[in-house]
Design a protein around this motif. Structure first.
Motif, mmCIF file in Angstrom:
data_model
loop_
_atom_site.group_PDB
_atom_site.id
_atom_site.type_symbol
_atom_site.label_atom_id
_atom_site.label_comp_id
_atom_site.label_asym_id
_atom_site.label_seq_id
_atom_site.Cartn_x
_atom_site.Cartn_y
_atom_site.Cartn_z
ATOM 1 N N VAL A 134 2.750 2.762 -2.230
ATOM 2 C CA VAL A 134 3.106 3.447 -3.482
ATOM 3 C C VAL A 134 2.638 4.893 -3.479
ATOM 4 O O VAL A 134 3.371 5.806 -3.900
ATOM 5 C CB VAL A 134 2.504 2.690 -4.688
ATOM 6 N N GLY A 135 1.426 5.142 -3.003
ATOM 7 C CA GLY A 135 0.880 6.501 -3.037
ATOM 8 C C GLY A 135 1.607 7.487 -2.151
ATOM 9 O O GLY A 135 1.442 8.711 -2.312
ATOM 10 N N ASN A 136 2.425 6.975 -1.229
ATOM 11 C CA ASN A 136 3.161 7.866 -0.331
ATOM 12 C C ASN A 136 4.543 8.246 -0.848
ATOM 13 O O ASN A 136 5.249 9.020 -0.204
ATOM 14 C CB ASN A 136 3.318 7.200 1.042
ATOM 15 N N PRO A 168 0.781 -1.240 0.000
ATOM 16 C CA PRO A 168 0.000 0.000 0.000
ATOM 17 C C PRO A 168 0.810 1.287 0.000
ATOM 18 O O PRO A 168 0.222 2.371 0.015
ATOM 19 C CB PRO A 168 -0.806 -0.113 1.303
ATOM 20 N N SER A 193 7.339 9.887 -3.427
ATOM 21 C CA SER A 193 7.538 11.005 -4.358
ATOM 22 C C SER A 193 8.632 10.616 -5.354
ATOM 23 O O SER A 193 9.749 10.275 -4.948
ATOM 24 C CB SER A 193 7.950 12.265 -3.589
ATOM 25 N N ILE A 232 9.986 2.365 -5.467
ATOM 26 C CA ILE A 232 8.952 1.450 -4.978
ATOM 27 C C ILE A 232 9.587 0.187 -4.400
ATOM 28 O O ILE A 232 9.241 -0.258 -3.303
ATOM 29 C CB ILE A 232 7.973 1.100 -6.109
#
Length: 336
Positions: free
Chosen positions: A40-42, A38, A44, A235
């Motif tokens: 990935v969205g965090n 989970p 940059s 990632i």
């Protein structure tokens, strides 16, 4: 037999053949973790910058720590498929590949000879290529057995010039099966690891080659200065460092596999395999069962070389598992 010709990962083909169905499609065809990492969205990612060499070192160190080996023996590649297909350029001599397994294994080294996995002895005068855990049957060859085969790869005896090549694409979910800790300069052992299956992020296209430093140097020379994207570096590094998620996911996958086993058993099917990410079932007409499930908007994986086999990945939710249960019940319990 079903009139549908399936190619792995082609949910769009199934939807075109069978329509949208009464509910959203459930894709059980891949054997990929349905609950992706989970974080990935965090992250940059600077898309304007070329991948940094230091970031590649960080990734390989994080992966090596997860695998239990030295970073000096780890080379990141843009997907395990690429690493496998480069093998023929760096490993000379005759080879045999275990069956059943990935089709790719038979294409790695020219004139590689197929041998049934159950018939391998380790004394063959050739490089041995196999998957552990195996695909599609989930069989795990005991590491002690593989280490015995590895011993035959040394200079004494007929197998002196050959290698043991183990594709551990699913080993993150079954770490007890791995030989990664045994990769050393003095061993004729090559191990491949995949990122996308366990972390549920196949689109990142990230894999690893583990081997003696001389072999790793050959891979690096062929890959060039920027083998991975900036995103894959970021990632992969963060995911391999997330040890709490890795430990919790290994437990969750085992529990999900046990729940799938229970549903299959209740409907008359015996699940085969020890890999938590998928199960293989055998039935008199797998093609008919594949089509029946597809008509219920559930995609599974048939095999043209064995009309009795059907592989199922893990349902992503209780609702998906219940839908599978109901569809199998409609089949009338035709398990073998």
């Amino acid at each position: 037999m079903s009139s549908f010709t399936f190619h792995g990962g082609r949910l769009a083909d199934a939807m075109a053949q069978f329509g949208m169905g009464k509910a959203p499609w459930i894709d059980l065809s891949t054997g990929i973790n349905p609950h992706d990492w989970p974080g990935v969205g965090n992250l940059s990612v600077d898309w304007r910058a070329l991948p940094d060499a230091g970031a590649l070192d960080d990734l390989e160190a994080a992966a090596a720590a997860c695998f239990g080996t030295d970073p000096a023996h780890v080379c990141a590649v843009p997907g395990t498929e690429i690493g496998l297909r480069m093998l023929g350029d760096v490993v000379p001599g005759p080879a045999i590949h275990a069956l059943p397994s990935y089709r790719t294994h038979g294409e790695l080294i020219p004139h590689s000879r197929p041998v049934a996995l159950t018939d391998l002895t380790g004394a063959e005068d050739a490089t041995i290529i196999l998957a552990n855990p195996n695909n599609p049957d989930g069989r795990i060859t005991p590491p002690a057995t593989l280490l015995g085969w590895l011993g035959a790869r040394h200079g004494n005896g007929r197998a002196g010039g050959s290698w043991l090549v183990v594709d551990e694409a699913f080993a993150d979910a079954a770490p007890q099966s791995s030989l990664a800790a045994h990769v050393h300069d003095g061993e004729r052992l090559i191990v491949f690891r995949s990122f996308g299956k366990f972390f549920g992020l196949a689109g990142v296209r990230l894999g690893f080659v583990l081997g003696p430093r001389a072999l790793i140097a050959q891979y690096r020379q062929r890959l060039g200065g920027w083998p991975l994207s900036t995103a894959a570096l970021a990632i992969g590094t963060a995911a391999y460092r997330d040890t709490e998620w890795i430990a919790a996911t290994r437990i969750a996958l085992r529990e999900a596999a046990e729940a799938l086993d229970a549903v299959l058993a209740r409907r008359g099917f015996r699940a085969v395999g020890a890999c938590p990410l998928f199960r293989l079932i055998e039935t008199a007409d797998a093609a008919a069962l594949f089509e029946r499930l597809a008509q219920a908007a559930i995609l599974t994986r048939p095999f043209d070389y064995d009309p009795r086999w059907l592989r199922l990945g893990l349902p992503a939710s209780r609702e998906a598992l219940d839908r599978l249960d109901a569809a199998l019940a409609e089949d009338g319990g035709t398990g073998g």
